[in-house]
Design a protein around this motif. Sequence first.
Motif, PDB file in Angstrom:
ATOM      1  N   GLU A 107       0.924  -1.163   0.144  1.00  0.00           N
ATOM      2  CA  GLU A 107      -0.040  -0.404   0.241  1.00  0.00           C
ATOM      3  C   GLU A 107       1.164   1.246  -0.217  1.00  0.00           C
ATOM      4  OE1 GLU A 107      -0.399  -2.381   1.672  1.00  0.00           O
ATOM      5  OE2 GLU A 107      -2.242  -3.078   1.533  1.00  0.00           O
ATOM      6  N   SER A 108       1.968   1.046   1.038  1.00  0.00           N
ATOM      7  CA  SER A 108       2.971   2.218   1.005  1.00  0.00           C
ATOM      8  C   SER A 108       3.987   2.662   0.008  1.00  0.00           C
ATOM      9  CB  SER A 108       4.076   1.996   2.015  1.00  0.00           C
ATOM     10  OG  SER A 108       3.112   2.697   3.345  1.00  0.00           O
ATOM     11  N   LEU A 109       3.941   1.656  -0.467  1.00  0.00           N
ATOM     12  CA  LEU A 109       5.092   1.292  -2.690  1.00  0.00           C
ATOM     13  C   LEU A 109       3.654   1.859  -3.430  1.00  0.00           C
ATOM     14  CD1 LEU A 109       7.101   0.999  -4.175  1.00  0.00           C
ATOM     15  CD2 LEU A 109       6.495  -1.239  -4.282  1.00  0.00           C
ATOM     16  N   ALA A 110       2.158   1.509  -4.039  1.00  0.00           N
ATOM     17  CA  ALA A 110       1.775   1.871  -4.568  1.00  0.00           C
ATOM     18  C   ALA A 110       1.590   3.686  -4.557  1.00  0.00           C
ATOM     19  CB  ALA A 110       0.389   1.158  -4.620  1.00  0.00           C
ATOM     20  N   ILE A 111       1.540   3.742  -2.711  1.00  0.00           N
ATOM     21  CA  ILE A 111       1.026   5.838  -2.796  1.00  0.00           C
ATOM     22  C   ILE A 111       2.215   5.932  -3.190  1.00  0.00           C
ATOM     23  CG2 ILE A 111       0.804   7.179  -1.036  1.00  0.00           C
ATOM     24  CD1 ILE A 111      -1.517   5.217   0.240  1.00  0.00           C
ATOM     25  N   LEU A 112       3.473   5.952  -2.676  1.00  0.00           N
ATOM     26  CA  LEU A 112       4.541   6.169  -3.179  1.00  0.00           C
ATOM     27  C   LEU A 112       4.931   6.566  -4.976  1.00  0.00           C
ATOM     28  CD1 LEU A 112       7.099   7.914  -2.766  1.00  0.00           C
ATOM     29  CD2 LEU A 112       8.839   5.482  -2.429  1.00  0.00           C
ATOM     30  N   MET A 113       4.673   5.586  -5.236  1.00  0.00           N
ATOM     31  CA  MET A 113       4.284   5.370  -7.294  1.00  0.00           C
ATOM     32  C   MET A 113       2.844   6.120  -7.734  1.00  0.00           C
ATOM     33  SD  MET A 113       6.601   3.729  -8.357  1.00  0.00           S
ATOM     34  CE  MET A 113       6.444   2.692 -10.256  1.00  0.00           C
ATOM     35  N   PHE A 114       2.258   6.301  -6.907  1.00  0.00           N
ATOM     36  CA  PHE A 114       1.234   7.255  -7.601  1.00  0.00           C
ATOM     37  C   PHE A 114       1.666   8.866  -7.384  1.00  0.00           C
ATOM     38  CE2 PHE A 114      -1.961  10.388  -5.985  1.00  0.00           C
ATOM     39  CZ  PHE A 114      -2.519  10.063  -7.451  1.00  0.00           C
ATOM     40  N   ILE A 115       2.829   9.256  -5.994  1.00  0.00           N
ATOM     41  CA  ILE A 115       2.836  10.565  -5.995  1.00  0.00           C
ATOM     42  C   ILE A 115       4.485  10.702  -6.852  1.00  0.00           C
ATOM     43  CG2 ILE A 115       4.330  12.362  -4.594  1.00  0.00           C
ATOM     44  CD1 ILE A 115       3.046  11.335  -2.445  1.00  0.00           C
ATOM     45  N   PHE A 116       5.253   9.780  -7.139  1.00  0.00           N
ATOM     46  CA  PHE A 116       5.950  10.072  -7.958  1.00  0.00           C
ATOM     47  C   PHE A 116       5.360  10.486  -9.651  1.00  0.00           C
ATOM     48  CE2 PHE A 116       8.249   7.185 -11.568  1.00  0.00           C
ATOM     49  CZ  PHE A 116       9.460   8.325 -11.316  1.00  0.00           C
ATOM     50  N   TYR A 117       4.115   9.333  -9.914  1.00  0.00           N
ATOM     51  CA  TYR A 117       3.623   9.711 -11.314  1.00  0.00           C
ATOM     52  C   TYR A 117       2.984  11.041 -11.395  1.00  0.00           C
ATOM     53  CZ  TYR A 117       0.173   9.195 -15.397  1.00  0.00           C
ATOM     54  OH  TYR A 117      -0.672   9.700 -15.895  1.00  0.00           O
ATOM     55  N   HIS A 118       2.690  11.541 -10.471  1.00  0.00           N
ATOM     56  CA  HIS A 118       1.300  12.679 -10.110  1.00  0.00           C
ATOM     57  C   HIS A 118       2.671  14.176 -10.071  1.00  0.00           C
ATOM     58  CE1 HIS A 118      -0.967  15.571  -8.221  1.00  0.00           C
ATOM     59  NE2 HIS A 118      -1.313  15.487  -8.859  1.00  0.00           N
ATOM     60  N   GLN A 119       3.814  13.896  -9.810  1.00  0.00           N
ATOM     61  CA  GLN A 119       4.959  14.860 -10.579  1.00  0.00           C
ATOM     62  C   GLN A 119       6.200  14.931 -10.664  1.00  0.00           C
ATOM     63  OE1 GLN A 119       6.402  15.451  -5.370  1.00  0.00           O
ATOM     64  NE2 GLN A 119       4.463  14.918  -4.557  1.00  0.00           N
ATOM     65  N   GLU A 120       6.799  14.046 -10.298  1.00  0.00           N
ATOM     66  CA  GLU A 120       7.658  14.011 -12.137  1.00  0.00           C
ATOM     67  C   GLU A 120       6.902  13.133 -13.231  1.00  0.00           C
ATOM     68  OE1 GLU A 120      10.630  13.427 -11.683  1.00  0.00           O
ATOM     69  OE2 GLU A 120      10.165  14.535  -9.833  1.00  0.00           O
ATOM     70  N   VAL A 121       6.000  12.576 -13.810  1.00  0.00           N
ATOM     71  CA  VAL A 121       5.588  12.605 -15.333  1.00  0.00           C
ATOM     72  C   VAL A 121       4.287  14.348 -15.018  1.00  0.00           C
ATOM     73  CG1 VAL A 121       3.944  11.305 -16.487  1.00  0.00           C
ATOM     74  CG2 VAL A 121       5.631  10.258 -15.038  1.00  0.00           C
ATOM     75  N   LEU A 122       3.350  14.046 -14.341  1.00  0.00           N
ATOM     76  CA  LEU A 122       2.846  15.193 -14.369  1.00  0.00           C
ATOM     77  C   LEU A 122       3.119  16.392 -14.045  1.00  0.00           C
ATOM     78  CD1 LEU A 122      -0.889  13.212 -13.559  1.00  0.00           C
ATOM     79  CD2 LEU A 122       0.226  13.568 -15.352  1.00  0.00           C
ATOM     80  N   GLN A 123       4.430  16.440 -13.965  1.00  0.00           N
ATOM     81  CA  GLN A 123       5.223  17.536 -12.975  1.00  0.00           C
ATOM     82  C   GLN A 123       4.273  18.457 -12.157  1.00  0.00           C
ATOM     83  OE1 GLN A 123       7.956  18.883 -14.539  1.00  0.00           O
ATOM     84  NE2 GLN A 123       8.057  16.549 -15.028  1.00  0.00           N
ATOM     85  N   ASN A 124       3.108  18.094 -11.587  1.00  0.00           N
ATOM     86  CA  ASN A 124       2.674  18.786 -10.435  1.00  0.00           C
ATOM     87  C   ASN A 124       3.826  19.244  -9.441  1.00  0.00           C
ATOM     88  OD1 ASN A 124      -0.390  18.706 -11.242  1.00  0.00           O
ATOM     89  ND2 ASN A 124       0.016  17.206 -11.397  1.00  0.00           N
ATOM     90  N   GLU A 125       3.068  20.286  -8.490  1.00  0.00           N
ATOM     91  CA  GLU A 125       4.383  20.302  -7.529  1.00  0.00           C
ATOM     92  C   GLU A 125       4.504  19.743  -5.919  1.00  0.00           C
ATOM     93  OE1 GLU A 125       6.398  24.884  -5.984  1.00  0.00           O
ATOM     94  OE2 GLU A 125       5.094  24.946  -7.079  1.00  0.00           O
ATOM     95  N   TYR A 126       3.161  19.645  -5.832  1.00  0.00           N
ATOM     96  CA  TYR A 126       2.887  18.893  -5.092  1.00  0.00           C
ATOM     97  C   TYR A 126       1.509  17.464  -5.236  1.00  0.00           C
ATOM     98  CZ  TYR A 126      -0.088  22.103  -4.007  1.00  0.00           C
ATOM     99  OH  TYR A 126      -1.159  23.491  -4.361  1.00  0.00           O
ATOM    100  N   THR A 127       1.281  17.354  -4.040  1.00  0.00           N
ATOM    101  CA  THR A 127      -0.211  16.121  -4.110  1.00  0.00           C
ATOM    102  C   THR A 127      -0.886  15.909  -2.739  1.00  0.00           C
ATOM    103  OG1 THR A 127       1.655  14.087  -5.716  1.00  0.00           O
ATOM    104  CG2 THR A 127      -0.345  13.448  -4.522  1.00  0.00           C
ATOM    105  N   LEU A 128      -2.204  16.613  -2.709  1.00  0.00           N
ATOM    106  CA  LEU A 128      -3.016  16.780  -1.844  1.00  0.00           C
ATOM    107  C   LEU A 128      -2.956  15.861  -1.470  1.00  0.00           C
ATOM    108  CD1 LEU A 128      -5.535  19.931  -2.763  1.00  0.00           C
ATOM    109  CD2 LEU A 128      -3.529  19.758  -1.697  1.00  0.00           C
ATOM    110  N   PHE A 129      -3.125  15.043  -0.003  1.00  0.00           N
ATOM    111  CA  PHE A 129      -4.517  14.159   0.036  1.00  0.00           C
ATOM    112  C   PHE A 129      -5.324  13.344  -0.319  1.00  0.00           C
ATOM    113  CE2 PHE A 129      -6.554  12.219   3.666  1.00  0.00           C
ATOM    114  CZ  PHE A 129      -5.931  11.200   4.323  1.00  0.00           C
TER     115      PHE A 129
END
Length: 234
Positions: free
Chosen positions: A117-139
């Motif tokens: 679960e933690s790994l999946a969340i981390l991968m999501f944050i990675f994709y959301h920021q690194e690929v989509l280039q968002n500055e941060y991810t909201l809860f």
Amino acid sequence: MNKEPMEFENEEEETNVNPLAALQSIQGVLSKEEELAFMQILFSSSATIRSGNFGLSRKEVEKIIGESENQAFFSFLKRVNQAVSRYFKVIYDERRNQVVALMRVPAKQAKTLLNKESLAILMFIFYHQEVLQNEYTLFSQIINSFGHESLQVTRKIQANLDPLKKIGAIEIYDTSSEEEAYQLTSIGAHLFSDSFLRRYTEFSQSNQLHMDDVLRFFKRYNMNGGMNNDTMET
């Protein structure tokens, strides 16, 4: 014991054969100042010592080694990694201006550090920021991606975010919103080796992919553009 930042990798793809004796002979490839810089990088990279401020800036490293030339800085990084590459990887995150030491962790041991679960969340944050280039991810964005908002789901996601904070992969991002937001650190951005990320994507697609294919796979879903930040190597 301090929780050292780590890099997950696949044992079958890594052929690093440097012996542990390389750590004892590091003086043969580094000057006294460079050896001190390496020790300071190791110390400052600990997730339990410098929470939210991992590693050293390039300027701090250059001050310790007594060199400010571009060639000298990257020569230092290259020689350090040649000496300790079986056990550590020293990276320079140019965007965040951080020099961080990561401890290598075989993929088989990754599950003892982060649950799925933690790994999946981390991968999501990675994709959301690194690929989509968002500055941060909201809860709320994590909630929307992993389940409908409820007290049970909220608590579970918060519990799975805690390990990511403890190992220094993410940090709280200060926004004008009252809602909590998260940003990848230099550690989180380089937590996974390229081979780990490639294999992770291959398994999800049931066929072998090259690194370029992995990047195309992620970017394929970049429908809405983004804001600013993120990286992650697996």
